[in-house]
Design an enzyme around this catalytic site. Structure first.
Site, PDB file in Angstrom:
ATOM      1  N   HIS A 146      28.480 -21.235  27.916  1.00 10.49           N
ATOM      2  CA  HIS A 146      28.438 -19.774  27.976  1.00 10.49           C
ATOM      3  C   HIS A 146      27.939 -19.305  29.346  1.00 10.49           C
ATOM      4  O   HIS A 146      28.548 -18.442  29.983  1.00 10.49           O
ATOM      5  CB  HIS A 146      27.531 -19.251  26.851  1.00 10.49           C
ATOM      6  CG  HIS A 146      27.285 -17.773  26.903  1.00 10.49           C
ATOM      7  ND1 HIS A 146      27.921 -16.883  26.063  1.00 10.49           N
ATOM      8  CD2 HIS A 146      26.476 -17.047  27.700  1.00 10.49           C
ATOM      9  CE1 HIS A 146      27.505 -15.653  26.354  1.00 10.49           C
ATOM     10  NE2 HIS A 146      26.618 -15.718  27.343  1.00 10.49           N
ATOM     11  N   GLU A 147      26.842 -19.890  29.816  1.00  9.11           N
ATOM     12  CA  GLU A 147      26.249 -19.445  31.089  1.00  9.11           C
ATOM     13  C   GLU A 147      27.165 -19.739  32.279  1.00  9.11           C
ATOM     14  O   GLU A 147      27.359 -18.897  33.154  1.00  9.11           O
ATOM     15  CB  GLU A 147      24.884 -20.119  31.309  1.00  9.11           C
ATOM     16  CG  GLU A 147      23.822 -19.714  30.301  1.00  9.11           C
ATOM     17  CD  GLU A 147      23.664 -18.206  30.189  1.00  9.11           C
ATOM     18  OE1 GLU A 147      23.910 -17.495  31.173  1.00  9.11           O
ATOM     19  OE2 GLU A 147      23.321 -17.731  29.100  1.00  9.11           O
ATOM     20  N   HIS A 150      30.007 -17.315  32.750  1.00 10.76           N
ATOM     21  CA  HIS A 150      29.697 -16.077  33.481  1.00 10.76           C
ATOM     22  C   HIS A 150      29.974 -16.274  34.974  1.00 10.76           C
ATOM     23  O   HIS A 150      30.410 -15.355  35.657  1.00 10.76           O
ATOM     24  CB  HIS A 150      28.220 -15.702  33.303  1.00 10.76           C
ATOM     25  CG  HIS A 150      27.909 -14.984  32.014  1.00 10.76           C
ATOM     26  ND1 HIS A 150      28.602 -13.870  31.588  1.00 10.76           N
ATOM     27  CD2 HIS A 150      26.949 -15.215  31.075  1.00 10.76           C
ATOM     28  CE1 HIS A 150      28.080 -13.446  30.438  1.00 10.76           C
ATOM     29  NE2 HIS A 150      27.088 -14.247  30.094  1.00 10.76           N
ATOM     30  N   GLU A 204      30.064 -10.611  27.721  1.00 12.04           N
ATOM     31  CA  GLU A 204      29.362 -11.568  26.849  1.00 12.04           C
ATOM     32  C   GLU A 204      30.348 -12.266  25.923  1.00 12.04           C
ATOM     33  O   GLU A 204      30.302 -13.482  25.734  1.00 12.04           O
ATOM     34  CB  GLU A 204      28.289 -10.852  26.020  1.00 12.04           C
ATOM     35  CG  GLU A 204      27.053 -10.475  26.799  1.00 12.04           C
ATOM     36  CD  GLU A 204      26.448 -11.661  27.526  1.00 12.04           C
ATOM     37  OE1 GLU A 204      26.575 -12.798  27.053  1.00 12.04           O
ATOM     38  OE2 GLU A 204      25.864 -11.441  28.591  1.00 12.04           O
TER      39      GLU A 204
END
Ligand SMILES: [Zn+2]
Length: 271
Positions: A146-147, A150, A204
């Site tokens: 997820h990070e 980004h 997100e």
């Protein structure tokens, strides 16, 4: 010049506002096409002005500052260190296919906060407080996927472009001071280290989607991701939500959305 052209020119000269509006649209459309690019996995067309190199410099400056300020908290050995390095290595290898220019590096900080983030350009920070919730390597791969998403989807640079701060960011990278403290604070907040909410809800959700495919490509069972998000939801009930959730606004439908992307992730997992 023919009559029709003369008539059009006549209208434009008589109405300068219309001419200015047309010029603005032409320039705007030109800019959009000039910086048109697509996000990995989701293939969304986005508008980003900072180059990979500028994003890397912006992220590296912030990373160096964070490490300076948290020198005593840096974990350099032990089972948690080994685990974070092991999982990050696999996720980074997958992300590097989408962003070959970025230089990936992860640092574990001893902090009882359930949080993690990846700066533009590939520098990752993990707080030890999130490790108990990740429970296993696949859970940690969910967080890191997820990070890192980004960063590969250039979400910070996209927000900087939307807020018209590209010039300020470029000046910071160049080491100049042609910006006000308020603008500097806004860039810092957008980098994800500040207390504000740096990412939009749609970013997100996109990071969830890309991250899920990344963890599957890295060889982790994507179903473990759903289990992790459920643990995260449970951890946020009753008490103060974990930092990871307050930094990453969530909603009740997050698990449902992640489940809807599972078939795509399973194909990546089997490959
Ligand atoms: Zn996020």
């Amino acid at each position: 010049m023919n009559g029709a052209m003369k008539a059009i020119l006549g209208v434009l000269i008589a109405r300068p506002l219309i001419a200015i509006a047309i010029a603005a649209v032409v320039v705007g459309v030109g800019l959009l096409f000039l910086h048109r690019q697509k996000t990995p996995v989701t293939h969304r067309v986005q508008h980003v002005e900072l180059t990979d190199r500028q994003q890397m410099q912006l992220g590296s400056q912030e990373y160096a500052k964070t490490l300076r300020e948290n020198r005593a908290r840096i974990v350099r050995s032990g089972p948690e260190y080994v685990r974070v390095q092991r999982v990050a290595k696999r996720i980074e290898a997958v992300a590097a296919r989408d962003k070959p220019a970025f230089v990936w590096k992860v640092t574990l900080l001893r902090k009882h906060v359930a949080n993690a983030y990846c700066l533009p350009g590939g520098k990752i920070v993990v707080y030890s407080g999130i490790l108990p919730i990740t429970e296993n390597d696949a859970g940690l791969a969910t967080v890191l996927g997820h990070e890192v998403a980004h960063a590969t989807a250039e979400h910070v640079a996209e927000r900087i472009a939307r807020q018209d701060l590209t010039h300020v960011a470029a000046v910071i990278v160049a080491g100049g001071v042609a910006f006000t403290p308020a603008q500097f604070v806004r860039i810092e907040a957008l980098l994800g280290v500040g207390a504000s909410l740096p990412f939009s809800r749609s970013q997100e959700s996109e990071a969830d989607h890309i991250g899920l495919v990344y963890m599957a490509r890295a060889g982790y069972d994507p179903h473990q991701s759903v289990a992790f998000w459920k643990r995260m939801q449970r951890a946020s009930k009753g008490q103060e939500p974990p930092e990871f959730l307050s930094d990453h606004p969530s909603d009740a439908h997050r698990v449902e959305r992640v489940e809807s992307w599972l078939p795509e992730a399973e194909r990546a997992y089997r490959r």
